[in-house]
Design an enzyme around this catalytic site. Sequence first.
Site, PDB file in Angstrom:
ATOM      1  N   CYS A 128      34.627  40.510  27.628  1.00 29.55           N
ATOM      2  CA  CYS A 128      35.366  40.177  28.441  1.00 29.55           C
ATOM      3  C   CYS A 128      35.615  38.175  29.689  1.00 29.55           C
ATOM      4  O   CYS A 128      34.495  38.071  30.180  1.00 29.55           O
ATOM      5  CB  CYS A 128      35.217  41.137  29.672  1.00 29.55           C
ATOM      6  SG  CYS A 128      36.557  41.478  30.704  1.00 29.55           S
TER       7      CYS A 128
ATOM      8  N   CYS B  64      41.996  35.590  27.286  1.00 25.28           N
ATOM      9  CA  CYS B  64      41.549  37.405  27.814  1.00 25.28           C
ATOM     10  C   CYS B  64      41.572  37.999  26.688  1.00 25.28           C
ATOM     11  O   CYS B  64      42.330  37.263  25.432  1.00 25.28           O
ATOM     12  CB  CYS B  64      42.793  37.850  28.273  1.00 25.28           C
ATOM     13  SG  CYS B  64      42.911  39.154  28.752  1.00 25.28           S
TER      14      CYS B  64
HETATM   15  N1  DGL Z   1      39.824  41.565  28.799  1.00 17.73           N
HETATM   16  C1  DGL Z   1      40.279  41.331  29.862  1.00 17.73           C
HETATM   17  C2  DGL Z   1      39.298  39.730  29.451  1.00 17.73           C
HETATM   18  O1  DGL Z   1      39.180  39.614  28.596  1.00 17.73           O
HETATM   19  C3  DGL Z   1      40.623  41.084  30.820  1.00 17.73           C
HETATM   20  C4  DGL Z   1      41.332  43.112  31.174  1.00 17.73           C
HETATM   21  C5  DGL Z   1      41.913  43.300  32.385  1.00 17.73           C
HETATM   22  O2  DGL Z   1      41.976  43.094  33.215  1.00 17.73           O
HETATM   23  O3  DGL Z   1      40.480  44.654  32.110  1.00 17.73           O
HETATM   24  O4  DGL Z   1      40.025  39.251  30.981  1.00 17.73           O
END
Ligand code: DGL
Length: 269
Positions: A74, A185
Amino acid sequence: MADSRPIGVFDSGVGGLTVLREIHDRLPSESTIYLGDLKHFPYGPRYPTEVRGFAFDIIRYLQGRDVKLVVIACNTATAAALSQARETFDVPIVGVIGPGAHAAVEATRKGLVGVISTEGTAASQEYLHAIKEIDPMVGVFQKACPELVDIVEQGDADSPRAEVALERDLAEIVKLGADVLVLGCTHYPLLKPAIGRIYPGCFQLVDSASTTAEKVRRQLEHANLLADGARPQHEIVVTSVPERFNEVAEILFGERVPEVTEVDIWEAK
Ligand code: DGL
């Protein structure tokens, strides 16, 4: 010596499955435990200290599950927690921002890179610093696109709604002439087809899933911690009721996901 302990991977939701899938592809002998922190999704709009707290608790949980390496799959959690987590925990930890930054610098011919991400990642400026650390001549334009996370999590990545949001969110980056777009993301790789329709041939798309998986492979090999792959086990846990998790997970993962179970790692607190 072979090490059959699992690799721990986590994200706020389904997005990190893009990284998990690449790990499975590159390291088919490795066992994995994936944690989706649906209880606290989304991480993007939260304060970094709060996200860091969740990330630390999850790393502690994964350590308790005897993982040999943790992947923060993430970007928001990598930005908020990676440096301090490395100071705090003994388990080796890999984030997704460094590998994505490397891929972007390698890919750009014009020396202009656009980065789309959550608000948290954009505010941290971690991509800018990671890219400039590799090549200070590269120009970086960052844009927070929070709606895109919801679009993906709701299973609408390939829809007219996604196209409208992308047209709006990417317009400035296109105008600036960046030839590389970092999908900063882990939810965003699912938007690739829609980006290709709205802005065909405008940029090379970079996501950190494959570069992160490659980094994990190199680190395990270097430390002599690769598994011999007798019977790899894969587990997915979530911290809250997985409403549409399986459905979206299967689109993102590209195949059926292992059975999902709910855990409350904050139960005792
Ligand atoms: N998957 C998360 C990232 O790579 C973003 C999703 C979220 O806002 O929780 O930043």
